[in-house]
Design an enzyme around this catalytic site. Structure first.
Site, PDB file in Angstrom:
ATOM      1  N   HIS A  26       0.833  -1.121  -0.267  1.00  0.00           N
ATOM      2  CA  HIS A  26      -0.194   0.126  -0.249  1.00  0.00           C
ATOM      3  C   HIS A  26       0.681   1.222  -0.036  1.00  0.00           C
ATOM      4  O   HIS A  26       1.507   1.644   0.588  1.00  0.00           O
ATOM      5  CB  HIS A  26      -1.032  -0.169   1.731  1.00  0.00           C
ATOM      6  CG  HIS A  26      -0.153   0.357   2.660  1.00  0.00           C
ATOM      7  ND1 HIS A  26       0.183   1.170   3.152  1.00  0.00           N
ATOM      8  CD2 HIS A  26       0.503  -1.454   2.870  1.00  0.00           C
ATOM      9  CE1 HIS A  26       1.177   0.721   4.351  1.00  0.00           C
ATOM     10  NE2 HIS A  26       1.328  -0.049   4.210  1.00  0.00           N
ATOM     11  N   HIS A  35      12.313  -0.378 -12.750  1.00  0.00           N
ATOM     12  CA  HIS A  35      11.721  -2.228 -13.275  1.00  0.00           C
ATOM     13  C   HIS A  35      11.425  -2.572 -11.932  1.00  0.00           C
ATOM     14  O   HIS A  35      13.230  -2.520 -10.790  1.00  0.00           O
ATOM     15  CB  HIS A  35      12.853  -2.453 -13.872  1.00  0.00           C
ATOM     16  CG  HIS A  35      12.936  -4.196 -13.407  1.00  0.00           C
ATOM     17  ND1 HIS A  35      13.497  -4.751 -15.046  1.00  0.00           N
ATOM     18  CD2 HIS A  35      11.708  -4.432 -13.943  1.00  0.00           C
ATOM     19  CE1 HIS A  35      13.040  -6.044 -14.670  1.00  0.00           C
ATOM     20  NE2 HIS A  35      12.121  -6.667 -14.705  1.00  0.00           N
TER      21      HIS A  35
HETATM   22  C1  COA Z   1      23.977  -7.205  -8.675  1.00  0.00           C
HETATM   23  C2  COA Z   1      24.141  -7.157 -10.175  1.00  0.00           C
HETATM   24  C3  COA Z   1      23.607  -6.424 -10.950  1.00  0.00           C
HETATM   25  C4  COA Z   1      25.465  -7.020  -9.751  1.00  0.00           C
HETATM   26  O1  COA Z   1      25.975  -7.467 -11.303  1.00  0.00           O
HETATM   27  P1  COA Z   1      27.940  -7.138 -11.779  1.00  0.00           P
HETATM   28  O2  COA Z   1      27.675  -5.736 -10.957  1.00  0.00           O
HETATM   29  O3  COA Z   1      27.700  -7.378 -13.019  1.00  0.00           O
HETATM   30  O4  COA Z   1      28.692  -7.538  -9.990  1.00  0.00           O
HETATM   31  P2  COA Z   1      28.899  -8.890 -10.531  1.00  0.00           P
HETATM   32  O5  COA Z   1      28.293 -10.427 -11.052  1.00  0.00           O
HETATM   33  O6  COA Z   1      30.643  -8.956 -11.412  1.00  0.00           O
HETATM   34  O7  COA Z   1      29.257  -9.554  -8.532  1.00  0.00           O
HETATM   35  C5  COA Z   1      30.237  -8.679  -8.280  1.00  0.00           C
HETATM   36  C6  COA Z   1      30.479  -9.339  -6.362  1.00  0.00           C
HETATM   37  O8  COA Z   1      29.102  -8.861  -6.443  1.00  0.00           O
HETATM   38  C7  COA Z   1      28.722 -10.010  -5.536  1.00  0.00           C
HETATM   39  N1  COA Z   1      26.923  -9.884  -6.095  1.00  0.00           N
HETATM   40  C8  COA Z   1      26.967  -9.823  -7.454  1.00  0.00           C
HETATM   41  N2  COA Z   1      25.351  -9.696  -7.457  1.00  0.00           N
HETATM   42  C9  COA Z   1      24.944 -10.340  -5.739  1.00  0.00           C
HETATM   43  C10 COA Z   1      23.395 -10.525  -4.919  1.00  0.00           C
HETATM   44  N3  COA Z   1      22.351 -10.302  -5.914  1.00  0.00           N
HETATM   45  N4  COA Z   1      23.590 -10.616  -3.990  1.00  0.00           N
HETATM   46  C11 COA Z   1      24.871 -10.905  -3.356  1.00  0.00           C
HETATM   47  N5  COA Z   1      26.222 -10.521  -3.789  1.00  0.00           N
HETATM   48  C12 COA Z   1      26.262 -10.833  -5.113  1.00  0.00           C
HETATM   49  C13 COA Z   1      29.504 -11.506  -6.363  1.00  0.00           C
HETATM   50  O9  COA Z   1      29.162 -12.358  -5.396  1.00  0.00           O
HETATM   51  C14 COA Z   1      30.576 -10.344  -6.963  1.00  0.00           C
HETATM   52  O10 COA Z   1      31.669 -10.727  -5.295  1.00  0.00           O
HETATM   53  P3  COA Z   1      33.162 -11.795  -5.549  1.00  0.00           P
HETATM   54  O11 COA Z   1      33.635  -9.930  -5.791  1.00  0.00           O
HETATM   55  O12 COA Z   1      33.634 -11.489  -4.207  1.00  0.00           O
HETATM   56  O13 COA Z   1      32.971 -12.550  -6.311  1.00  0.00           O
HETATM   57  C15 COA Z   1      23.399  -8.906 -10.180  1.00  0.00           C
HETATM   58  O14 COA Z   1      24.276  -9.512 -10.230  1.00  0.00           O
HETATM   59  C16 COA Z   1      22.256  -8.845  -9.471  1.00  0.00           C
HETATM   60  O15 COA Z   1      21.809  -9.228  -8.975  1.00  0.00           O
HETATM   61  N6  COA Z   1      21.526  -8.815 -10.882  1.00  0.00           N
HETATM   62  C17 COA Z   1      19.814  -9.189 -10.824  1.00  0.00           C
HETATM   63  C18 COA Z   1      18.821  -9.484 -11.532  1.00  0.00           C
HETATM   64  C19 COA Z   1      17.736  -9.650 -11.855  1.00  0.00           C
HETATM   65  O16 COA Z   1      16.979  -9.580 -11.061  1.00  0.00           O
HETATM   66  N7  COA Z   1      16.672  -9.500 -12.853  1.00  0.00           N
HETATM   67  C20 COA Z   1      16.001  -9.313 -13.416  1.00  0.00           C
HETATM   68  C21 COA Z   1      15.114 -10.607 -14.040  1.00  0.00           C
HETATM   69  S1  COA Z   1      13.560  -9.557 -14.406  1.00  0.00           S
END
Ligand code: COA
Length: 103
Positions: A26, A35
């Site tokens: 709410h 998004h």
């Molecule tokens: C947060 C996010 C944007 C980061 O992406 P990124 O900048 O490419 O980061 P990386 O994948 O290089 O990860 C970097 C570090 O963060 C950590 N990490 C990435 N995403 C994480 C998450 N969601 N929660 C916890 N840790 C996360 C990785 O393990 C990595 O750790 P390390 O350096 O110790 O190895 C991405 O992982 C994410 O969660 N995206 C959301 C995806 C989503 O919801 N899509 C929608 C579909 S409808």
């Protein structure tokens, strides 16, 4: 999208994606072009700025604000206002790379 719920008093901006199974409780406000990804949840009275990306399954506690342009990682639980742009992950959510000089 399917099985999304937008509850009473919530306002959704232009061009917002409310993805599958999202719960927008709410009196929330979601800014333009944000998004809320699959399964994300906003508690009541949350204010989401423009161009925010809330990742899959993330939870935003009630009453909080997310700054425009913020990225909330999949599965994060946000328990404090997000006042600076950047990427926040984990439980409780924290800035992914605090060494970057986010505005
Ligand atoms: C947060 C996010 C944007 C980061 O992406 P990124 O900048 O490419 O980061 P990386 O994948 O290089 O990860 C970097 C570090 O963060 C950590 N990490 C990435 N995403 C994480 C998450 N969601 N929660 C916890 N840790 C996360 C990785 O393990 C990595 O750790 P390390 O350096 O110790 O190895 C991405 O992982 C994410 O969660 N995206 C959301 C995806 C989503 O919801 N899509 C929608 C579909 S409808």
């Amino acid at each position: 999208m399917a099985k999304a719920v937008i509850n009473t008093g919530s306002q959704i901006g232009n061009g917002v994606i409310v993805n599958t199974g999202v719960i927008i409780e709410h009196h929330n406000r979601v800014g333009d072009f944000s998004h809320i990804a699959v399964g994300g949840s906003l508690g009541g009275d949350v204010s989401v700025g423009k161009n925010v990306w809330v990742g899959m399954g993330a939870i935003i506690r009630n009453g909080l604000s997310l700054k425009a342009g913020a990225v909330i990682g999949a599965g994060a639980v946000v328990v404090k206002d997000i006042t600076k742009e950047g990427t926040y992950v984990g439980i409780p959510a924290s800035l992914l790379n605090p060494h970057l000089n986010h505005a």
